[in-house]
Design a protein around this motif. Structure first.
Motif, short mmCIF file in Angstrom:
data_model
loop_
_atom_site.label_atom_id
_atom_site.label_comp_id
_atom_site.label_asym_id
_atom_site.label_seq_id
_atom_site.Cartn_x
_atom_site.Cartn_y
_atom_site.Cartn_z
N PHE A 236 0.87 -1.20 -0.05
CA PHE A 236 -0.04 0.21 0.04
C PHE A 236 0.88 1.34 -0.03
O PHE A 236 0.61 2.07 -0.82
N TRP A 237 1.83 1.23 0.89
CA TRP A 237 2.73 2.49 0.96
C TRP A 237 3.41 2.86 -0.34
O TRP A 237 4.10 3.88 -0.56
N ARG A 238 4.00 1.74 -0.87
CA ARG A 238 4.87 1.87 -1.93
C ARG A 238 4.34 2.37 -3.35
O ARG A 238 4.31 3.04 -3.99
N LYS A 239 2.57 1.97 -3.34
CA LYS A 239 2.08 2.64 -4.55
C LYS A 239 1.45 4.11 -4.13
O LYS A 239 1.17 4.92 -5.11
N THR A 240 1.29 4.28 -2.87
CA THR A 240 0.58 5.62 -2.54
C THR A 240 1.65 6.87 -2.07
O THR A 240 1.42 7.98 -2.37
N LEU A 241 2.68 6.26 -1.27
CA LEU A 241 3.47 7.37 -0.55
C LEU A 241 5.07 7.33 -0.92
O LEU A 241 5.70 8.13 -0.91
N CYS A 242 5.31 6.08 -0.97
CA CYS A 242 6.93 5.84 -0.85
C CYS A 242 7.18 4.63 -1.76
O CYS A 242 7.34 3.59 -1.08
#
Length: 797
Positions: free
Chosen positions: A603-609
């Motif tokens: 989730f974080w790689r797709k949206t924030l980092c």
């Protein structure tokens, strides 16, 4: 499957079976006990004793299944009676003769079968067999054990034959007004055998009955053990004579009995004074007033010699045909008594002694302890109970194989037994657990010496199957009546004390105390609660950011497990992770962590980092479990489409210290898949530099103990700098853990340490807080703003 071929003498064989009068009779405990013992001995689900009639297989005794009879054409046991050896099918699926049998393709889905024929008067009338739903190997030792059990069945059948014969003879004797003394003597003896009187009593009665009916004859029964003859019953022979021949080794020329036992044939010496077999014993025989000796070997049903039956005459004498028949008959009667006793002894021994080490098992150990407590109560003394557990035995089994593990247990049993007195008891409970009962304790110095002696004996190297193996033990000690007064409580106390010994470093002993009892109860409760926590989502993750100290950027974090107990609140990982390791729950916990980390990082790689990398702490146990190996994570990553660059596995030096080729291969599998490896707590173990050469390593995490005490003038600063320089030359990045002060950060940054982790930057953050941090980091590209928002100190430029 094809029907089994029929023996050439099948009609005579069936006739011999019918003469037993056993077909279609009711179940009997004496046979059921043997089938239970067979199934237990070979760890099989099923066992049976059956007889092969002309067209059917009829079951006399079955274990763990219901059956009365079946067609001979589909019988496995019909094959068994045609074989001279044990008939074994290791895997029915791989045997063309049996893979299409309805017992293989349908219930009970047999995969393994082993059977041995049951013979009466050289006719193979039936079989004793064990079978299972899983394939097995059957060793030569297993074959001998199955043959011994079959001999027990044959003994029971022969006893039945003789019982029937005795009854028939009794009726005949009544018709003849009981005038034939031979029949009278034999019936008396057979009655005693049937009534299960002691072997010594039966043998004495055989001798006395013959001597009372046949005057001027002295009888002797000798028993064979380890190629030597020992006195069984000879009440009329002089004591000095019995003592002289007791323990004589058998051989050609070793008197009448020694020769008969050696050759397996009747040996008749009509004149002792001139016969060469008696040359070494003639003076002894003259002193005992013995002139002739006729000796008949006593044989088991399989032909093995059990002893000798001999008749002595005071003068030289030649036996008549009737006398020879009498000697043979009473030797057969004696064989029935001896085999019955051996069967009873075998059943008792297998029920009460460990098959591997031959030590008492849990059953008889409890009886010994009970008697020891009763004696201590009478004598006002004490009893010590030691619970011994081998350290890291599972690792030896897993790495070197069960053969080496079994050999180690056998050697350990001998070493422990050699450290205690004859009146003490050493028992094996199972696995690598032993119990030592020390009787009549009056002072504790001897107890201490015994414990130390056992530990020292066990830690000596073992030379097993071309391997040098090292082991140690942890011993828990409890005292009667100080700690408890009953068997169950003492064993429980000793078990708890053993865990206390492991807690203080293994290869040690520890006494039971009340605080240990409370700690054990707490530990058991915690284990139960931990199982509940895994199943009811009481666990959660926090993420501690790892800061790039050269630019202040955050694209790494360590996932840390937390437990929110419903009543006890937040439980520290140091309190439950070691217990999870001991119980194996750590694998379930690690799998849960891995799945959550994969979900979050995706989730974080797709949206924030986009380049976020999360590290997971792994357990050494997870690398060695054969069924739930950590390499299954690679498949999970493929299914969840988690990029391998998103995950770092953190390992400790403890894993590498005990690593074998299998562990190394697993690490390389992850490395080849693109997953980074981080060596955690670097510098606290042994031979750290050698690990960097042997195993794949992408990151070194300098242990916080070095960072905490680091200053401009400390030795730890020198060590940290050496680690950083060495890592750079090896192409390995360094992460410093536990950074809490500006000075620590300044020194590490100056040394060229790229990454930092600690409370100076961030404490571990809950999901929402770490998500907010990533959002703030993503909202600005200005490094100075990033520094301000994260409050990351930097070196002055």
């Amino acid at each position: 499957m094809k029907p089994a071929p029929r023996p050439d003498n099948d009609s005579m064989r069936v006739n011999a079976l019918h003469q037993l009068n056993i077909l279609d009779t009711k179940a009997e405990e004496r046979f059921d006990r043997i089938t239970r013992l067979a199934a237990h001995t070979f760890d099989c689900q099923f066992s049976s004793i059956s007889f092969i009639d002309s067209e059917r297989q009829w079951y006399k005794s079955v274990f763990n299944f219901d059956a009365t009879e079946l067609s001979r054409d589909i019988s496995f046991c019909a094959y068994t009676i045609t074989n001279n050896d044990v008939f074994v099918i290791n895997d029915t699926h791989k045997d063309d003769n049996f893979k299409d049998s309805e017992f293989v393709t349908e219930a009970p889905l047999l995969r393994f079968y082993a059977g041995i024929k049951i013979s009466i008067n050289n006719y193979h009338v039936g079989s004793l067999c064990v079978f299972d739903t899983a394939p097995k190997q059957f060793s030569s030792t297993d074959k001998r054990a199955l043959q011994d059990l079959a001999s027990m069945v044959e003994s029971e059948l022969q006893k039945e034959v003789l019982t029937q014969a005795a009854e028939a003879m009794k009726r005949y004797q009544e018709q003849l007004d009981k005038t034939q003394k031979l029949t009278r003597v034999r019936n008396t003896i057979l009655e005693k055998i049937v009534n299960a009187e002691s072997l010594h009593s039966v043998l004495m009665d055989i001798v006395k009955a013959i001597e009372s009916e046949y005057h001027n004859q002295k009888c002797s029964i000798l028993l064979l053990k380890d190629n030597c003859l020992y006195s069984g019953a000879a009440p009329s022979l002089p004591d000095f004579y019995n003592q002289a021949i007791d323990g004589v080794e058998i051989g050609l020329g070793q008197g009448s009995c020694g020769t008969a036992a050696f050759t397996g044939n009747r040996t008749v010496v009509e004149d002792i004074s001139t016969h060469p077999y008696w040359a070494a014993w003639v003076d002894l025989a003259t002193q005992a007033q013995l002139g002739a000796c006729w000796s008949q070997p006593i044989k088991a049903a399989n032909g093995r010699v059990l002893g000798t039956f001999a008749i002595y005459h005071p003068k030289a004498a030649t036996p008549t045909k009737d006398e020879l028949a009498r000697i043979e008959m009473f030797a057969n009667v004696a064989s029935i008594a001896i085999e019955r006793q051996k069967s009873s002894d075998l059943i008792w021994h297998q029920a009460n002694f460990d098959e591997l080490t031959q030590l008492p098992n849990r059953n008889i150990m409890g009886e010994h302890l009970k008697k020891a407590l009763e004696a201590a109560k009478r004598n006002k003394t004490q009893v010590a109970v030691m619970f011994l557990d081998l350290d890291n035995f599972k690792d030896i089994n897993d790495t070197l194989g069960h053969g080496v593990g079994d050999a180690l247990l056998i050697d350990c049993a001998k070493r422990i037994s050699g450290c205690v007195r004859h009146k003490d008891t050493v028992a094996r409970l199972g696995g690598d657990e032993f119990v030592i009962i020390l009787n009549d304790i009056t002072e504790f110095s001897g107890l201490e010496k015994t414990a130390q002696k056992i530990l020292k004996a066990i830690e000596q190297p073992y030379h097993l199957q071309s391997e040098i193996v090292h082991s140690s033990a942890s011993i828990g000690i409890t005292i009667y009546p100080d700690d408890a007064e009953d068997v169950a409580s003492l064993l429980k106390n000793a078990d708890q004390a053993m865990y206390g010994a492991k807690d203080i470093g293994k290869n040690n002993y520890h006494y039971y105390t009340k605080s240990m009892r409370n700690a054990a109860l707490k530990r058991m409760t915690l284990i139960a609660d931990l199982r509940h926590a895994i199943e009811h989502d009481e666990l959660f993750l926090v993420y501690q950011p790892i800061v790039n100290m050269t630019n202040g950027r955050i694209n790494k974090a360590e996932a840390l497990i937390r437990w929110q107990h419903p009543t006890r609140g937040l439980i520290c990982p140091d309190d439950f992770i070691p217990i999870a390791e001991e119980t194996g729950l750590i694998i379930d916990i690690s799998n849960w962590v891995f799945d959550r980390v994969c979900r979050d990082v995706m989730f974080w790689r797709k949206t924030l980092c986009p380049d976020l990398q999360l590290s997971i702490n792994t357990s050494p146990i997870h690398y060695t479990d054969p069924d739930r190996c950590i390499t299954q994570w690679l498949e999970r990553m493929l299914v969840s489409r988690t990029p391998p660059q998103a995950i770092t596995l953190e390992i400790t030096e403890n894993l590498l210290m005990d690593a074998n080729a299998s562990v190394s291969n697993k690490l390389f599998q992850f490395r080849q898949a693109g997953v980074d490896i981080a060596l955690d707590d670097f510098g606290t173990g042994y031979s750290s530099i050698s690990y960097l050469k042997k195993y794949p390593t992408d990151f070194l995490k300098i242990d916080k103990s070095f960072v905490h005490s680091m200053s401009e003038v400390s030795n730890d600063k020198v060590l940290c700098e050496a680690i950083i320089v060495m890592a750079k030359k090896l192409g390995i990045e360094v992460i410093a853990e536990g950074i809490e002060t500006e000075e620590q950060h300044y020194i590490l940054q100056k040394m060229g340490c790229k990454y930092g982790q600690g409370y100076l930057f961030f404490k571990p953050l809950k999901y929402e807080d770490f998500n907010a941090l990533l959002e703030k980091s993503a909202s600005t590209n200005d490094k100075s703003t990033m520094r301000s928002s994260c409050d990351i100190p930097r070196l002055p430029t």
